[in-house]
Design an enzyme around this catalytic site. Sequence first.
Site, PDB file in Angstrom:
ATOM      1  N   CYS A  83       0.822  -1.210   0.000  1.00 19.66           N
ATOM      2  CA  CYS A  83       0.000   0.000   0.000  1.00 19.66           C
ATOM      3  C   CYS A  83       0.865   1.273   0.000  1.00 19.66           C
ATOM      4  O   CYS A  83       1.497   1.558  -1.008  1.00 19.66           O
ATOM      5  CB  CYS A  83      -0.993  -0.068   1.160  1.00 19.66           C
ATOM      6  SG  CYS A  83      -2.456   0.883   0.826  1.00 19.66           S
ATOM      7  N   HIS A 178      -3.315  -5.252   1.731  1.00 14.80           N
ATOM      8  CA  HIS A 178      -2.555  -5.570   2.957  1.00 14.80           C
ATOM      9  C   HIS A 178      -2.541  -7.076   3.195  1.00 14.80           C
ATOM     10  O   HIS A 178      -3.374  -7.584   3.971  1.00 14.80           O
ATOM     11  CB  HIS A 178      -3.210  -4.872   4.158  1.00 14.80           C
ATOM     12  CG  HIS A 178      -3.053  -3.398   4.160  1.00 14.80           C
ATOM     13  ND1 HIS A 178      -2.115  -2.744   4.933  1.00 14.80           N
ATOM     14  CD2 HIS A 178      -3.696  -2.441   3.469  1.00 14.80           C
ATOM     15  CE1 HIS A 178      -2.197  -1.446   4.727  1.00 14.80           C
ATOM     16  NE2 HIS A 178      -3.152  -1.221   3.842  1.00 14.80           N
ATOM     17  N   GLU A 180      -0.738  -8.851   4.978  1.00  9.15           N
ATOM     18  CA  GLU A 180      -0.398  -9.195   6.369  1.00  9.15           C
ATOM     19  C   GLU A 180      -1.638  -9.474   7.225  1.00  9.15           C
ATOM     20  O   GLU A 180      -1.538 -10.088   8.270  1.00  9.15           O
ATOM     21  CB  GLU A 180       0.477  -8.106   6.994  1.00  9.15           C
ATOM     22  CG  GLU A 180      -0.186  -6.769   7.298  1.00  9.15           C
ATOM     23  CD  GLU A 180      -0.349  -5.860   6.088  1.00  9.15           C
ATOM     24  OE1 GLU A 180      -0.134  -6.325   4.946  1.00  9.15           O
ATOM     25  OE2 GLU A 180      -0.724  -4.694   6.277  1.00  9.15           O
TER      26      GLU A 180
HETATM   27  N1  GLN Z   1      -3.578   6.394   0.936  1.00 11.76           N
HETATM   28  C1  GLN Z   1      -2.317   6.111   1.533  1.00 11.76           C
HETATM   29  C2  GLN Z   1      -1.181   6.932   0.901  1.00 11.76           C
HETATM   30  O1  GLN Z   1      -1.349   7.722   0.048  1.00 11.76           O
HETATM   31  C3  GLN Z   1      -1.971   4.639   1.507  1.00 11.76           C
HETATM   32  C4  GLN Z   1      -2.949   3.830   2.351  1.00 11.76           C
HETATM   33  C5  GLN Z   1      -2.386   2.602   2.984  1.00 11.76           C
HETATM   34  O2  GLN Z   1      -1.182   2.386   3.078  1.00 11.76           O
HETATM   35  N2  GLN Z   1      -3.255   1.785   3.517  1.00 11.76           N
HETATM   36  O3  GLN Z   1      -0.097   6.788   1.309  1.00 11.76           O
END
Ligand code: GLN
Length: 200
Positions: A83, A178, A180
């Site tokens: 992410c 995610h 994990e």
């Molecule tokens: N929206 C977040 C960003 O721009 C990422 C979200 C996440 O890691 N769950 O960094």
Amino acid sequence: MRSLTVGVLALQGDVSEHIEATKSAGTLLKIPITVISVRIAGDLETLDALIIPGGESTTLQKLCEREGMFQKMKKVKNIFGTCAGAILLAKEVLHKTSDQKTLALMNIEVDRNAYGRQNESFERVIETEFGQMNAVFIRAPKIRTVGKKLKVLARNGTEIVACEERDGGRYYLATCFHPEYTSGAFHKYFLEQTLREVVG
Ligand code: GLN
């Protein structure tokens, strides 16, 4: 067998879930593994691999810069970003803030917050190289384009949500979701690839 030292960036995000998933993957693979929480630049020096958890990419960037970590992170040869971690790995970012920087290691273009706001976060079964998997998307980015040499590892419908890049002794893995929280498969695969790079 040589032991692997894997760091989990511990400045923000779901650090303990990543540590547990990595330890479990090591146990499954029966490889000796040391997992450390990376909080200062010096922690990066002995790593075979680094995991960058989700969180918020601009905040993560600022915390890494404050700790003087950015250049040292670029030197780690095997990196798995989830992410916000995937955003940090990307060479191109759409909808970034004006002063947003990344490690610019992977030939991917990610679209930040492309699934909408925090309350539009969702959980869905996706198709991956390791079978179907429940995946959690929290204000996730979309991977819009990948370089020619990259391999796609998971899709949400037609959208690419995980991919890998091998680049002359370096290995990078990125997921928009995610893993994990729901599956050990990506951590296991990452350790296998790291082992391949480190031991040959
Ligand atoms: N929206 C977040 C960003 O721009 C990422 C979200 C996440 O890691 N769950 O960094």
